[in-house]
Scaffold this active site. Structure first.
Site, PDB file in Angstrom:
ATOM      1  N   GLU A 204       0.829  -1.209   0.000  1.00  0.00           N
ATOM      2  CA  GLU A 204       0.000   0.000   0.000  1.00  0.00           C
ATOM      3  C   GLU A 204       0.863   1.259   0.000  1.00  0.00           C
ATOM      4  OE1 GLU A 204      -4.145  -1.342   2.105  1.00  0.00           O
ATOM      5  OE2 GLU A 204      -2.517  -0.795   3.458  1.00  0.00           O
TER       6      GLU A 204
ATOM      7  N   GLU B  88      -6.829  -7.346  -0.423  1.00  0.00           N
ATOM      8  CA  GLU B  88      -7.376  -7.273   0.938  1.00  0.00           C
ATOM      9  C   GLU B  88      -8.854  -6.908   0.847  1.00  0.00           C
ATOM     10  OE1 GLU B  88      -5.267  -4.788   3.678  1.00  0.00           O
ATOM     11  OE2 GLU B  88      -3.291  -5.582   3.107  1.00  0.00           O
TER      12      GLU B  88
END
Length: 583
Positions: free
Chosen positions: A158, A234
């Protein structure tokens, strides 16, 4: 040898179209004796892949000292998955977030005052290279190209939520390639323009992370990557808890419907989390939101399909039913639930003060002009005690702990004055000093390093200075208290009213080890140990009201419970119950 590839906008496994149906389990949050049980339950849910982060701070706890045994035995975890015919996705650091202390970065990085994190800063990259030189050779034989189960690996994590240094990301990409990683690499970011722009690597598969609105998320990804397969790395099927909040829950029916929508779009998925586990010890992370410091609780239950103790939930069965619509396969039978036992009350029969035990808990104290933070003294976790002498007389004034991280108990001449907290900047302590002067003691707890966002550089202890009014106080004696080994404590056979932070010890008998939960009603705040194993923190503010005690930590016969209590208890009794209380 298995060939996993991305071609023609499709994932392929051995020349057949393949959809990743994955769930996250972090080996470092589960005792090794339970790895196979959790992985069997993952497969029984209808999933074909397990995903795990790799926590750098677990594997290089001290600079240059590497650990890959016990709960850090990553290879064994992957080999168990392989034996169960599961594929594996590895997200190998250097940064993982994961609500894990410092996002998985080792605390010793902060001993360098000039350190720059997660960017093309050569001193940082040198540390990553040395770590990869030990980690990647362990993973290379487990790649699917070498006959193992690993089908893909992530570059960073991320990154668009932190920076836009493409040179740094490409350096990490090359670091993996040069060490022989020849399975597909990928990145993952939120489905927002600036996040994708900051986190993508040219020529590398980008995936997205989200908890709602799958169609919109994938449409955004398509704008940046029109010809590649869709993957949600995710899918947030639950959430984590901070101290002082209510326990987060997500409706099982809602999660199943969102999963159905993603699968209907042809996407691959990874459930984050499938089984959360526990932030044992001092490994919980923290967040800073709206300038407020929010440390995470010990439990990482996450309201996941498998709860903290590894038991299937309503969400598990809803997901299993949804997956069955797309796999047309009968999943394996579920393993039996683990046994739970309520062992009853544990009376704490012995006690000793922290301040009477400093020589048994700490290496020789350090003398410093200024109250240095933990990392500058070579300490990673736990507590740190600062002691100085104040001359007198002095009229009443405010005691200022400049940038204390994170929670400080203040004592003057042995009298407890109160708490100063990073999380509550309204708290103040004022004192006056008599003519003869007095001793100031400040015990600071590291509540967990920030794991996400722009404030990662999070040194612990007193990071700037201590003032009486506007005058800085110099000349400090510093005791480092990592509280890793309590075996040297000398207890009194008497439990009395607590006047300072103290250790309590009690014993309980176990005829047959089973999972249990430590309930600490009436206790305030501290750390619990069973048979020398650090279960983690407790705090009466919740939401977590019990600590998970896996059966492998217990032994037949007598077992030892130690509580390091900061403030005191209504009565010196703990209780072992047969169910979790998460608030």
């Amino acid at each position: 040898m298995t060939i996993f590839k991305i071609e023609g906008g499709q994932l392929w496994l051995d020349d057949k179209p393949f959809r990743i149906l994955s769930g996250s389990i972090h080996y470092f949050r589960v005792v090794p004796e339970y790895w196979e049980d959790r992985l069997r339950k993952l497969k029984a849910c209808g999933l074909n892949t397990v995903e795990t982060y790799v926590a750098w701070n677990v594997h290089e706890p001290d600079e240059g000292r590497f650990e890959f045994t016990g709960m850090a035995d990553l290879v064994r975890f992957i080999e168990i998955a392989d034996a169960l015919d599961l594929r594996v996705i590895v997200r190998p650091s250097p940064y993982i977030c994961a609500e894990w202390d410092f996002g998985g970065l080792p605390a010793w990085l902060l001993a360098d005052p000039a350190m720059r994190l997660r960017c093309y800063h050569q001193p940082y990259l040198d540390k990553v290279d040395r770590y990869y030189d030990r980690l990647i050779p362990l993973l290379k034989p487990l790649l699917c190209t070498n006959g193992g189960p690993i089908i893909a690996m992530q570059i960073e994590n991320e990154y668009g939520s932190y920076g836009d240094d493409t040179q740094y990301l490409q350096y990490l990409q090359q670091a993996l390639l040069e060490r022989g990683v020849d399975v597909p690499l990928f990145t993952s970011d939120g489905p927002v323009d600036f996040l994708l722009q900051g986190g993508m690597v040219p020529g590398v598969l980008e995936t997205v992370n989200f908890g709602e609105k799958p169609r919109e998320a994938f449409e955004m990804l398509r704008q940046y990557q029109p010809d590649q397969p869709l993957m949600c790395t995710e899918f947030w099927d639950g959430n984590f808890d901070h101290w002082g909040e209510t326990h987060h829950r997500r409706d099982a029916k809602e999660i199943a419907e969102l999963l159905d929508e993603m699968l209907g779009l042809g996407a691959s998925i990874n459930l984050y989390m499938f089984h959360g586990g526990t932030n044992f010890g001092f490994y919980n992370g923290a967040n800073i939101m709206d300038d407020v410091f929010l440390p995470d609780v010990t439990s990482y239950d996450y309201d996941a399909p498998l709860n903290e103790a590894g038991d299937p939930t309503e969400k598990y069965y809803a997901i299993r039913e949804t997956l069955a619509k797309y796999t047309q396969a009968e999943p394996p039978a579920l393993p039996e639930p683990s046994r739970k036992m309520a062992y009853g009350d544990v009376t704490m029969t012995e006690q000793v003060s922290l301040f009477d035990s400093l020589d048994r808990l700490s290496s020789p104290p350090q003398m410093r002009t200024c109250p240095e933070p933990m990392e500058m003294l070579g300490q990673d976790y736990g507590f740190i005690l600062y002691t100085a002498r104040l001359s007198g007389p002095r009229e009443e004034n405010e005691l200022v702990l400049q940038e204390v991280r994170d929670r400080a108990l203040v004592f003057f001449d042995g009298v407890y004055l109160g708490v100063i907290e990073r999380a509550d900047r309204e708290k103040r302590i004022r004192l006056s000093v008599p003519a003869g002067g007095g001793e100031l003691r400040i015990l600071v707890e590291n509540m967990g390093r920030t794991n996400f966002g722009p404030y990662l550089l999070d040194r612990k202890g007193i990071t700037e200075g201590v003032r009486f009014g506007n005058q800085y106080i110099y000349g400090w004696t510093i005791h480092m208290l990592p509280l890793q080994n309590l075996s040297g404590l000398a207890y009194d056979d008497e439990v009395r009213k607590q006047e300072s932070p103290s250790f309590y010890k009690g014993a309980f008998e176990v005829h047959e080890p089973a999972d249990t939960f430590l309930a600490l009603k009436g206790w305030d705040k501290g750390v619990a140990y069973v048979n020398g194993f650090n279960l983690g923190r407790y705090w009466h503010i919740g939401p977590q009201q019990t600590l998970y005690v896996p059966a492998p930590l217990l032994r037949k016969g007598m077992n030892e419970l130690v509580l390091f209590e900061l403030h005191g208890a209504a009565e010196p009794v703990a209780r072992l119950v047969d169910e979790a209380i998460l608030g």
